[in-house]
Design an enzyme around this catalytic site. Structure first.
Site, PDB file in Angstrom:
ATOM      1  N   ASP A 200       0.822  -1.209   0.000  1.00 51.71           N
ATOM      2  CA  ASP A 200       0.000   0.000   0.000  1.00 51.71           C
ATOM      3  C   ASP A 200       0.858   1.262   0.000  1.00 51.71           C
ATOM      4  OD1 ASP A 200      -2.148  -1.680   0.211  1.00 51.71           O
ATOM      5  OD2 ASP A 200      -2.913  -0.849   2.089  1.00 51.71           O
ATOM      6  N   ASP A 201       0.216   2.360  -0.399  1.00 56.01           N
ATOM      7  CA  ASP A 201       0.708   3.744  -0.207  1.00 56.01           C
ATOM      8  C   ASP A 201       1.787   4.181  -1.175  1.00 56.01           C
ATOM      9  OD1 ASP A 201      -1.083   3.568   1.843  1.00 56.01           O
ATOM     10  OD2 ASP A 201       0.346   3.948   3.455  1.00 56.01           O
TER      11      ASP A 201
ATOM     12  N   HIS B  81      -5.544   8.995  -0.305  1.00 55.81           N
ATOM     13  CA  HIS B  81      -5.506   8.147   0.890  1.00 55.81           C
ATOM     14  C   HIS B  81      -6.501   8.633   1.952  1.00 55.81           C
ATOM     15  CE1 HIS B  81      -3.873   5.736   4.255  1.00 55.81           C
ATOM     16  NE2 HIS B  81      -3.446   4.935   3.281  1.00 55.81           N
TER      17      HIS B  81
ATOM     18  N   TYR C  57      -7.043   2.022   5.119  1.00 56.68           N
ATOM     19  CA  TYR C  57      -7.303   1.470   6.445  1.00 56.68           C
ATOM     20  C   TYR C  57      -8.220   0.238   6.395  1.00 56.68           C
ATOM     21  CZ  TYR C  57      -5.884   6.314   7.062  1.00 56.68           C
ATOM     22  OH  TYR C  57      -5.237   7.520   6.939  1.00 56.68           O
TER      23      TYR C  57
ATOM     24  N   HIS D 157       3.913  -2.218   3.161  1.00 58.84           N
ATOM     25  CA  HIS D 157       3.961  -0.900   2.528  1.00 58.84           C
ATOM     26  C   HIS D 157       5.315  -0.737   1.848  1.00 58.84           C
ATOM     27  CE1 HIS D 157       0.872  -0.624   5.623  1.00 58.84           C
ATOM     28  NE2 HIS D 157       0.337   0.382   4.941  1.00 58.84           N
TER      29      HIS D 157
END
Length: 235
Positions: free
Chosen positions: A42-43, A97, A134, A184
């Site tokens: 993620d991210d 996000h 999340y 991540h």
């Protein structure tokens, strides 16, 4: 007489040699066992860490799934193109996000639509699965989603601890066939952990595939608006 018997025996041995010992029984070869698991990130993208991760995955023949923040795609367009070219799955992690849970419909859909548009312009028409930031989305909001969604079954909280040894230990203690692992690609410690995890689990008979491949291998037909937690669990 003894010489004749010896000659007969030798001829018999030559004509009917002993079979080769079973390789597995002799310990010369291991039985190959394949378990499928999905690494997800993620991210990203974040050029320095993501490129190093891609290098490591390529060296190991491992596939992964990347859920990207839309506003970070343009400046890392070549990295995102490389993801697809090297067989990884690319997904949507909203534009900025934001927590979709509790948002109004138009704002939430715009966060998703904008990222989806950028991905299609860069990578071509496809279905870019969603991971809500999340992992939070309620039943009302699910009705707005037109693609499959992905959560996870193994979360070592790498963003919180940023400790390679701790992350590796947590994943190895909880992973099982069909797991979806959350990491991540924006932290150097997470990249180090991911590659160590791949090395260890490949040695135990695991193969790393995309989430889409993981579900297909388990006979799951992904549905829009459904959240997939692992190969055998959905919400």
């Amino acid at each position: 007489m003894r010489r004749i018997l010896m000659i007969v025996f030798l001829l018999f041995v030559l004509m009917f040699p002993s079979p080769e010992p079973d390789a597995a029984a002799s310990g010369e070869a291991d039985v190959e066992v394949t378990y499928y698991v999905a690494l997800t990130f993620d991210d990203g993208p974040r050029r320095i860490t993501t490129e190093r991760l891609l290098d490591g995955l390529r060296e190991r023949g491992a596939s992964a799934t990347f859920f990207l923040i839309g506003e970070q795609i343009e400046e890392n367009a070549d990295v995102v193109q490389r993801m697809k070219a090297e067989g990884h799955q690319v997904g949507n992690h909203t534009w900025s996000h934001v927590k979709i849970e509790g948002m109004n419909q138009s704002a939430a859909q715009e966060e998703i639509r904008h990222t989806d548009q950028v991905l299609k312009e860069l990578l071509g028409e496809d279905t870019y699965w969603l991971r809500p930031p999340y992992g939070l989305i309620n039943q009302r909001e699910r009705s707005w989603i037109t693609v499959p969604m992905v959560q996870w079954s193994v979360d070592p909280e790498d963003w919180k601890y940023q400790n390679t040894d701790r992350v590796v230990s947590s994943v190895l203690n909880h992973v099982k066939p069909g797991s979806i692992i959350l990491l991540h690609d924006t932290y150097p410690t997470s990249v180090d952990a991911a590659l160590r995890i791949v090395d260890t689990l490949q040695g135990q008979g695991y193969e790393f595939v995309t989430v889409e491949e993981l579900l297909a291998l388990n006979g799951v037909a992904p549905q829009a608006g459904t959240m997939y937690v692992s190969a055998d669990q959905s919400l």
